[in-house]
Design a protein around this motif. Structure first.
Motif, PDB file in Angstrom:
ATOM      1  N   GLN A  56       0.842  -1.191   0.000  1.00 26.56           N
ATOM      2  CA  GLN A  56       0.000   0.000   0.000  1.00 26.56           C
ATOM      3  C   GLN A  56       0.884   1.250   0.000  1.00 26.56           C
ATOM      4  OE1 GLN A  56      -3.310  -0.437  -0.202  1.00 26.56           O
ATOM      5  NE2 GLN A  56      -3.063  -2.657  -0.051  1.00 26.56           N
ATOM      6  N   GLY A  57       0.346   2.367  -0.442  1.00 30.59           N
ATOM      7  CA  GLY A  57       1.058   3.631  -0.332  1.00 30.59           C
ATOM      8  C   GLY A  57       1.951   3.974  -1.504  1.00 30.59           C
ATOM      9  N   THR A 100      14.852  -9.074  -2.755  1.00 25.69           N
ATOM     10  CA  THR A 100      14.049  -7.868  -2.554  1.00 25.69           C
ATOM     11  C   THR A 100      13.950  -7.526  -1.075  1.00 25.69           C
ATOM     12  OG1 THR A 100      12.725  -8.518  -4.477  1.00 25.69           O
ATOM     13  CG2 THR A 100      11.867  -6.752  -3.107  1.00 25.69           C
ATOM     14  N   ILE A 101      14.208  -6.268  -0.746  1.00 21.05           N
ATOM     15  CA  ILE A 101      14.016  -5.776   0.617  1.00 21.05           C
ATOM     16  C   ILE A 101      13.185  -4.494   0.568  1.00 21.05           C
ATOM     17  CG2 ILE A 101      16.057  -6.808   1.653  1.00 21.05           C
ATOM     18  CD1 ILE A 101      17.540  -4.223   1.216  1.00 21.05           C
ATOM     19  N   LYS A 102      12.532  -4.201   1.675  1.00 18.74           N
ATOM     20  CA  LYS A 102      11.620  -3.052   1.728  1.00 18.74           C
ATOM     21  C   LYS A 102      11.814  -2.289   3.026  1.00 18.74           C
ATOM     22  CE  LYS A 102       6.746  -2.071   2.625  1.00 18.74           C
ATOM     23  NZ  LYS A 102       6.987  -1.750   4.043  1.00 18.74           N
ATOM     24  N   THR A 103      11.575  -1.001   2.963  1.00 19.90           N
ATOM     25  CA  THR A 103      11.571  -0.184   4.172  1.00 19.90           C
ATOM     26  C   THR A 103      10.735   1.065   3.921  1.00 19.90           C
ATOM     27  OG1 THR A 103      12.958   0.726   5.934  1.00 19.90           O
ATOM     28  CG2 THR A 103      13.605   1.239   3.672  1.00 19.90           C
ATOM     29  N   VAL A 104      10.578   1.857   4.977  1.00 14.60           N
ATOM     30  CA  VAL A 104       9.922   3.166   4.873  1.00 14.60           C
ATOM     31  C   VAL A 104      10.854   4.175   5.527  1.00 14.60           C
ATOM     32  CG1 VAL A 104       7.913   4.565   5.458  1.00 14.60           C
ATOM     33  CG2 VAL A 104       7.624   2.121   5.001  1.00 14.60           C
ATOM     34  N   PRO A 105      11.479   5.073   4.771  1.00 15.24           N
ATOM     35  CA  PRO A 105      12.376   6.076   5.365  1.00 15.24           C
ATOM     36  C   PRO A 105      11.590   7.051   6.242  1.00 15.24           C
ATOM     37  CG  PRO A 105      12.750   5.854   2.996  1.00 15.24           C
ATOM     38  CD  PRO A 105      11.473   5.145   3.296  1.00 15.24           C
ATOM     39  N   TYR A 106      12.157   7.373   7.406  1.00 14.79           N
ATOM     40  CA  TYR A 106      11.510   8.282   8.340  1.00 14.79           C
ATOM     41  C   TYR A 106      12.206   9.641   8.452  1.00 14.79           C
ATOM     42  CZ  TYR A 106       8.671   4.421  10.198  1.00 14.79           C
ATOM     43  OH  TYR A 106       7.784   3.385  10.350  1.00 14.79           O
ATOM     44  N   ARG A 118       7.360   7.021   2.696  1.00 18.53           N
ATOM     45  CA  ARG A 118       6.740   6.298   1.580  1.00 18.53           C
ATOM     46  C   ARG A 118       7.483   4.982   1.394  1.00 18.53           C
ATOM     47  NH1 ARG A 118       6.292   8.826  -4.514  1.00 18.53           N
ATOM     48  NH2 ARG A 118       5.618   6.927  -5.603  1.00 18.53           N
ATOM     49  N   PRO A 119       6.766   3.873   1.193  1.00 20.75           N
ATOM     50  CA  PRO A 119       7.454   2.586   1.049  1.00 20.75           C
ATOM     51  C   PRO A 119       8.450   2.591  -0.113  1.00 20.75           C
ATOM     52  CG  PRO A 119       5.088   2.274   1.311  1.00 20.75           C
ATOM     53  CD  PRO A 119       5.303   3.743   1.119  1.00 20.75           C
ATOM     54  N   VAL A 120       9.595   1.974   0.113  1.00 19.19           N
ATOM     55  CA  VAL A 120      10.624   1.851  -0.924  1.00 19.19           C
ATOM     56  C   VAL A 120      11.026   0.382  -1.013  1.00 19.19           C
ATOM     57  CG1 VAL A 120      12.891   2.574  -1.727  1.00 19.19           C
ATOM     58  CG2 VAL A 120      11.472   4.170  -0.436  1.00 19.19           C
ATOM     59  N   VAL A 121      11.019  -0.162  -2.222  1.00 13.40           N
ATOM     60  CA  VAL A 121      11.390  -1.549  -2.463  1.00 13.40           C
ATOM     61  C   VAL A 121      12.689  -1.560  -3.260  1.00 13.40           C
ATOM     62  CG1 VAL A 121      10.749  -3.703  -3.595  1.00 13.40           C
ATOM     63  CG2 VAL A 121       9.009  -2.356  -2.412  1.00 13.40           C
ATOM     64  N   PHE A 122      13.671  -2.305  -2.765  1.00 15.09           N
ATOM     65  CA  PHE A 122      14.965  -2.425  -3.439  1.00 15.09           C
ATOM     66  C   PHE A 122      15.081  -3.818  -4.048  1.00 15.09           C
ATOM     67  CE2 PHE A 122      15.486   0.809  -0.226  1.00 15.09           C
ATOM     68  CZ  PHE A 122      16.244   1.784  -0.856  1.00 15.09           C
ATOM     69  N   GLU A 123      15.281  -3.868  -5.360  1.00 16.42           N
ATOM     70  CA  GLU A 123      15.527  -5.127  -6.061  1.00 16.42           C
ATOM     71  C   GLU A 123      17.033  -5.238  -6.282  1.00 16.42           C
ATOM     72  OE1 GLU A 123      13.267  -4.651  -9.602  1.00 16.42           O
ATOM     73  OE2 GLU A 123      11.347  -5.139  -8.642  1.00 16.42           O
ATOM     74  N   VAL A 124      17.666  -6.168  -5.603  1.00 14.77           N
ATOM     75  CA  VAL A 124      19.127  -6.235  -5.578  1.00 14.77           C
ATOM     76  C   VAL A 124      19.604  -7.471  -6.340  1.00 14.77           C
ATOM     77  CG1 VAL A 124      21.165  -6.289  -4.102  1.00 14.77           C
ATOM     78  CG2 VAL A 124      19.097  -5.095  -3.329  1.00 14.77           C
ATOM     79  N   THR A 125      20.542  -7.258  -7.267  1.00 12.19           N
ATOM     80  CA  THR A 125      21.102  -8.355  -8.046  1.00 12.19           C
ATOM     81  C   THR A 125      22.560  -8.054  -8.381  1.00 12.19           C
ATOM     82  OG1 THR A 125      20.747  -9.784  -9.978  1.00 12.19           O
ATOM     83  CG2 THR A 125      20.404  -7.423 -10.273  1.00 12.19           C
ATOM     84  N   SER A 126      23.200  -8.962  -9.130  1.00 14.52           N
ATOM     85  CA  SER A 126      24.607  -8.793  -9.493  1.00 14.52           C
ATOM     86  C   SER A 126      24.846  -9.252 -10.929  1.00 14.52           C
ATOM     87  CB  SER A 126      25.490  -9.596  -8.537  1.00 14.52           C
ATOM     88  OG  SER A 126      26.832  -9.641  -8.991  1.00 14.52           O
ATOM     89  N   ARG A 127      25.829  -8.623 -11.584  1.00 14.30           N
ATOM     90  CA  ARG A 127      26.187  -9.009 -12.951  1.00 14.30           C
ATOM     91  C   ARG A 127      27.217 -10.135 -12.988  1.00 14.30           C
ATOM     92  NH1 ARG A 127      27.500  -3.129 -15.674  1.00 14.30           N
ATOM     93  NH2 ARG A 127      25.462  -2.153 -15.264  1.00 14.30           N
ATOM     94  N   ASP A 128      28.012 -10.253 -11.921  1.00 11.16           N
ATOM     95  CA  ASP A 128      29.149 -11.160 -11.996  1.00 11.16           C
ATOM     96  C   ASP A 128      29.278 -12.075 -10.787  1.00 11.16           C
ATOM     97  OD1 ASP A 128      30.167  -9.028 -10.281  1.00 11.16           O
ATOM     98  OD2 ASP A 128      30.748  -7.997 -12.127  1.00 11.16           O
ATOM     99  N   VAL A 129      29.850 -11.566  -9.694  1.00 13.04           N
ATOM    100  CA  VAL A 129      30.078 -12.386  -8.503  1.00 13.04           C
ATOM    101  C   VAL A 129      29.123 -11.951  -7.392  1.00 13.04           C
ATOM    102  CG1 VAL A 129      32.492 -12.739  -9.100  1.00 13.04           C
ATOM    103  CG2 VAL A 129      31.860 -10.820  -7.621  1.00 13.04           C
TER     104      VAL A 129
END
Length: 254
Positions: A116-117, A186-192, A153-164
């Motif tokens: 939501q949000g 994937t990790i999520k947070t809401v910055p304050y 506001r919710p923030v979703v981080f999609e984290v990956t790698s090209r190599d190692v």
């Protein structure tokens, strides 16, 4: 025996107070708030237990320091039942408190969960030895090692790698996950709190590992919208120039 009971009552009192204690300091994000609050609650439990154990240890050392003929301790069922129940209560408190944090989506977010949000999605791709941040749902423009997100506001981080294998870590915001080749974590947070937070790679990935820094800048919603519009316009202008250059090159070739 009376002293032991008094000490155990003190431990239980601290446990009850810890249940209702709230952290005073402002937290940078929802993730940091959850994690730091859990650490504080566990500290409230660990501190009196440590004092109690040290007191018993010192008492035994002083009382029996000149005992040349030690005898086995007599069985005391009341004492055994008391410390067994006390241990169970402490472990129950730790389990319940920890589960409340681990079950929160700001700590263990699952991508299939509906948010939501109007969340902001940031794609963080690691490589040897740097980062490429992009906004796939807002024009797919890239910002290098800079991340800008709005406050509250919710923030979703999609984290990956090209190599190692690399690591995505922003300590003050309570965010950390592995960057795996061919996989998105994937990790999520809401910055304050507004401000600039330092992030870095936490997996040793080669000779220039120490250079893999990035920043997360938390701004107001108005500032974020202005920044987002500038990035989208810049990206559109760049794409238009690229298309025009391609057309001109084709015309000259003909």
């Amino acid at each position: 025996m009376r002293k032991t009971r008094l000490a155990l009552v003190s431990v239980f009192s601290v446990l009850i107070l810890a249940l209702f204690a709230d952290p005073v300091a402002a937290q940078a994000s929802a993730s940091a708030e959850l994690i730091n609050d859990l650490n504080s609650r566990l500290l409230y439990v660990a501190f009196p237990i440590t004092l109690l154990v040290q007191f018993i240890l010192l008492y035994a050392v002083v009382k029996f320091r000149n005992n040349d003929n030690p005898l086995p301790t007599k069985e005391n069922r009341r004492l055994e039942i008391t410390w067994t129940v006390a241990t169970a209560i402490i472990l129950l408190f730790v389990g319940v408190a920890s589960y409340g944090v681990l079950a929160d989506d700001n700590v263990t977010y699952q991508p299939e969960e509906e948010l939501q949000g109007d969340p902001v999605v940031v794609h963080a791709e690691a490589y040897q030895w740097g980062w490429e941040m992009s906004y796939p749902e807002d024009g797919n423009f890239t910002t290098g090692t800079e991340i800008v997100v709005p406050k509250d506001r919710p923030v979703v981080f999609e984290v990956t790698s090209r190599d190692v294998i690399h690591g995505f870590h922003v300590p003050k915001m309570g965010m950390k996950t592995d960057a795996m080749p061919g996989q998105i974590n994937t990790i999520k947070t809401v910055p304050y709190e507004e401000g600039t937070y330092q992030g870095y790679c936490t997996e040793y990935c080669g000779v220039a590992h120490s250079q893999m820094y990035f920043t997360v800048e938390v701004v107001s919603q108005e500032e974020y919208q202005t920044w987002l519009s500038e990035q989208q316009n810049s990206s559109s202008n760049g794409n238009s120039a690229s298309v025009e250059g391609t057309v001109e090159a084709s015309a000259l070739a003909q």
